[in-house]
Design an enzyme around this catalytic site. Structure first.
Site, PDB file in Angstrom:
ATOM      1  N   SER A   7       0.861  -1.188   0.000  1.00 42.30           N
ATOM      2  CA  SER A   7       0.000   0.000   0.000  1.00 42.30           C
ATOM      3  C   SER A   7       0.890   1.228   0.000  1.00 42.30           C
ATOM      4  O   SER A   7       1.719   1.414   0.895  1.00 42.30           O
ATOM      5  CB  SER A   7      -0.882  -0.004   1.246  1.00 42.30           C
ATOM      6  OG  SER A   7      -1.336   1.311   1.480  1.00 42.30           O
ATOM      7  N   HIS A  32      -1.463  -1.567  -4.112  1.00 41.23           N
ATOM      8  CA  HIS A  32      -2.688  -1.150  -3.420  1.00 41.23           C
ATOM      9  C   HIS A  32      -2.699   0.365  -3.243  1.00 41.23           C
ATOM     10  O   HIS A  32      -1.760   0.950  -2.713  1.00 41.23           O
ATOM     11  CB  HIS A  32      -2.740  -1.859  -2.068  1.00 41.23           C
ATOM     12  CG  HIS A  32      -4.014  -1.699  -1.316  1.00 41.23           C
ATOM     13  ND1 HIS A  32      -5.138  -2.444  -1.582  1.00 41.23           N
ATOM     14  CD2 HIS A  32      -4.351  -0.880  -0.294  1.00 41.23           C
ATOM     15  CE1 HIS A  32      -6.105  -2.108  -0.746  1.00 41.23           C
ATOM     16  NE2 HIS A  32      -5.652  -1.141   0.043  1.00 41.23           N
ATOM     17  N   ASP A  34      -4.776   3.512  -1.715  1.00 42.06           N
ATOM     18  CA  ASP A  34      -5.817   3.870  -0.750  1.00 42.06           C
ATOM     19  C   ASP A  34      -6.373   5.258  -1.021  1.00 42.06           C
ATOM     20  O   ASP A  34      -5.660   6.255  -0.902  1.00 42.06           O
ATOM     21  CB  ASP A  34      -5.240   3.813   0.674  1.00 42.06           C
ATOM     22  CG  ASP A  34      -5.029   2.391   1.138  1.00 42.06           C
ATOM     23  OD1 ASP A  34      -5.989   1.604   1.054  1.00 42.06           O
ATOM     24  OD2 ASP A  34      -3.905   2.062   1.562  1.00 42.06           O
ATOM     25  N   MET A  36      -9.008   8.080   0.126  1.00 41.74           N
ATOM     26  CA  MET A  36      -9.808   8.505   1.292  1.00 41.74           C
ATOM     27  C   MET A  36     -10.332   9.912   1.070  1.00 41.74           C
ATOM     28  O   MET A  36      -9.620  10.767   0.532  1.00 41.74           O
ATOM     29  CB  MET A  36      -8.929   8.484   2.547  1.00 41.74           C
ATOM     30  CG  MET A  36      -8.233   7.165   2.794  1.00 41.74           C
ATOM     31  SD  MET A  36      -7.348   7.189   4.357  1.00 41.74           S
ATOM     32  CE  MET A  36      -6.490   5.606   4.266  1.00 41.74           C
ATOM     33  N   HIS A  65      -8.537   0.992  -3.626  1.00 43.82           N
ATOM     34  CA  HIS A  65      -9.431   0.773  -2.482  1.00 43.82           C
ATOM     35  C   HIS A  65     -10.116   2.097  -2.163  1.00 43.82           C
ATOM     36  O   HIS A  65      -9.488   3.014  -1.644  1.00 43.82           O
ATOM     37  CB  HIS A  65      -8.564   0.266  -1.313  1.00 43.82           C
ATOM     38  CG  HIS A  65      -9.278   0.106  -0.012  1.00 43.82           C
ATOM     39  ND1 HIS A  65      -8.603  -0.117   1.171  1.00 43.82           N
ATOM     40  CD2 HIS A  65     -10.598   0.119   0.306  1.00 43.82           C
ATOM     41  CE1 HIS A  65      -9.482  -0.222   2.163  1.00 43.82           C
ATOM     42  NE2 HIS A  65     -10.694  -0.073   1.666  1.00 43.82           N
ATOM     43  N   MET A  67     -12.191   4.350  -0.118  1.00 41.24           N
ATOM     44  CA  MET A  67     -12.770   4.609   1.205  1.00 41.24           C
ATOM     45  C   MET A  67     -13.457   5.954   1.117  1.00 41.24           C
ATOM     46  O   MET A  67     -13.032   6.945   1.718  1.00 41.24           O
ATOM     47  CB  MET A  67     -11.664   4.591   2.264  1.00 41.24           C
ATOM     48  CG  MET A  67     -11.154   3.193   2.557  1.00 41.24           C
ATOM     49  SD  MET A  67      -9.565   3.193   3.382  1.00 41.24           S
ATOM     50  CE  MET A  67      -8.486   3.304   1.961  1.00 41.24           C
ATOM     51  N   MET A 136     -11.168  -5.961   6.051  1.00 43.25           N
ATOM     52  CA  MET A 136     -10.349  -4.992   6.783  1.00 43.25           C
ATOM     53  C   MET A 136      -9.968  -5.593   8.133  1.00 43.25           C
ATOM     54  O   MET A 136     -10.829  -6.042   8.896  1.00 43.25           O
ATOM     55  CB  MET A 136     -11.115  -3.681   7.019  1.00 43.25           C
ATOM     56  CG  MET A 136     -11.378  -2.834   5.793  1.00 43.25           C
ATOM     57  SD  MET A 136      -9.914  -2.426   4.808  1.00 43.25           S
ATOM     58  CE  MET A 136      -8.899  -1.520   5.983  1.00 43.25           C
ATOM     59  N   ASP A 174      -6.439  -6.449   4.629  1.00 44.21           N
ATOM     60  CA  ASP A 174      -5.814  -5.126   4.651  1.00 44.21           C
ATOM     61  C   ASP A 174      -5.793  -4.553   6.061  1.00 44.21           C
ATOM     62  O   ASP A 174      -6.844  -4.364   6.671  1.00 44.21           O
ATOM     63  CB  ASP A 174      -6.639  -4.215   3.719  1.00 44.21           C
ATOM     64  CG  ASP A 174      -6.044  -2.831   3.542  1.00 44.21           C
ATOM     65  OD1 ASP A 174      -4.934  -2.573   4.044  1.00 44.21           O
ATOM     66  OD2 ASP A 174      -6.705  -2.009   2.884  1.00 44.21           O
TER      67      ASP A 174
HETATM   68  C1  DX5 Z   1      -6.116   1.566   5.932  1.00 42.40           C
HETATM   69  C2  DX5 Z   1      -5.730   1.285   4.501  1.00 42.40           C
HETATM   70  C3  DX5 Z   1      -4.650   0.302   4.379  1.00 42.40           C
HETATM   71  C4  DX5 Z   1      -3.360   0.733   4.987  1.00 42.40           C
HETATM   72  C5  DX5 Z   1      -2.662  -0.469   5.502  1.00 42.40           C
HETATM   73  O1  DX5 Z   1      -7.156   2.451   5.961  1.00 42.40           O
HETATM   74  O2  DX5 Z   1      -6.830   0.800   3.772  1.00 42.40           O
HETATM   75  O3  DX5 Z   1      -4.466  -0.136   3.054  1.00 42.40           O
HETATM   76  O4  DX5 Z   1      -2.519   1.382   4.100  1.00 42.40           O
HETATM   77  O5  DX5 Z   1      -1.563  -0.031   6.165  1.00 42.40           O
HETATM   78  P1  DX5 Z   1      -0.774  -0.926   7.199  1.00 42.40           P
HETATM   79  O6  DX5 Z   1      -0.247  -2.101   6.437  1.00 42.40           O
HETATM   80  O7  DX5 Z   1       0.277  -0.006   7.679  1.00 42.40           O
HETATM   81  O8  DX5 Z   1      -1.737  -1.326   8.275  1.00 42.40           O
HETATM   82 ZN    ZN Z   2      -6.430  -0.247   1.792  1.00 38.71          ZN
END
Ligand code: DX5
Ligand code: ZN
Length: 224
Positions: A7, A32, A34, A36, A65, A67, A136, A174
């Site tokens: 990620s 990956h 992320d 947000m 992903h 969010m 998650m 994840d």
């Molecule tokens: C959390 C994200 C993850 C995050 C994981 O909200 O969706 O993808 O980057 O990070 P680690 O591996 O540090 O928990």
């Molecule tokens: Zn993620």
């Protein structure tokens, strides 16, 4: 097949290309990303322009992903930017069936994500239309959080449901994945492992990916 999906959330955003290259050299086969929005989760990250830039510097499939609230409004833009896989949260989609259908129609792999508090049973009506389910193992919003062990039972349940129904979705996990948690996660049945902090947090990303993959592969040999 076990895959590691670094990620980029924990990478240096000013040097993403270097981070991605190092992770790929270590054996990562998926990236990956992320996304947000500061509404669905209490943090803001990146949008389609960064996905478009990543698309130019790597051939790894981009696992985006989302969010975000109202993900259906942005699915098209992310796919045009180069996303290969798109996952949306069960909790963010009032019309989950329609949103998953939209992702597939636009030609990406469709995934559905479950927060730690959301039961696997909420997906029974859509498991036949997803390419992957993302469990998650932290509450989404931040990297570097602690693995929530309840995720393991959910992975096992998804494995059992898949066998009982003759389906073929893949299972991704994840949050909080590192050398201490990757073994149990793989033994529970996870096939795609997302890791942010454990890859980009400290040390050399290439070596970190190699170590995580070695630990994951060792765990597959212990699976019964
Ligand atoms: C959390 C994200 C993850 C995050 C994981 O909200 O969706 O993808 O980057 O990070 P680690 O591996 O540090 O928990
Ligand atoms: Zn993620």
């Amino acid at each position: 097949m076990i895959e590691l999906a670094p990620s980029i959330l924990s990478a240096d955003f000013a040097r993403l290309a270097e981070g991605v290259k190092a992770a790929a050299e270590g054996g990562a086969t998926l990236l990956h990303v992320d996304v947000m929005d500061g509404h669905f989760v209490p943090n803001i990250t990146i949008g389609p322009p960064v996905v478009a830039s990543l698309r130019k510097v790597t051939e790894l499939p981009l696992d985006v992903h989302l969010m975000i609230e109202h993900p259906d409004r942005y699915v098209g833009a992310f796919i045009e930017a180069g996303a290969d896989w798109i996952s949306v949260h069960q909790e963010a989609c009032v019309h989950l069936h329609r949103t998953l259908d939209l992702i597939r129609t636009k030609g990406a792999q469709a995934g559905v994500v479950l927060n730690p508090a959301t039961p696997v049973e909420t997906l029974t009506e859509v498991l036949d239309m997803v390419d992957y389910v993302l469990v998650m193992s932290v509450n989404p919003g931040f990297g570097g959080q602690k693995f929530i062990p309840g995720a393991l039972a959910k992975i096992k349940k998804l494995v059992a449901l898949r066998a009982a129904r003759g389906q073929n979705y893949r299972i991704e996990v994840d949050g909080g994945i590192g050398l201490e948690t990757i073994g149990d996660t793989v033994r529970a049945g996870a096939e795609i492992l997302v890791a942010g902090n454990a890859v980009f947090g400290k040390g050399d990303a290439k070596k970190n990916v190699e170590k995580l993959l070695a630990a994951a592969k060792e765990a597959t040999l212990q699976k019964v």
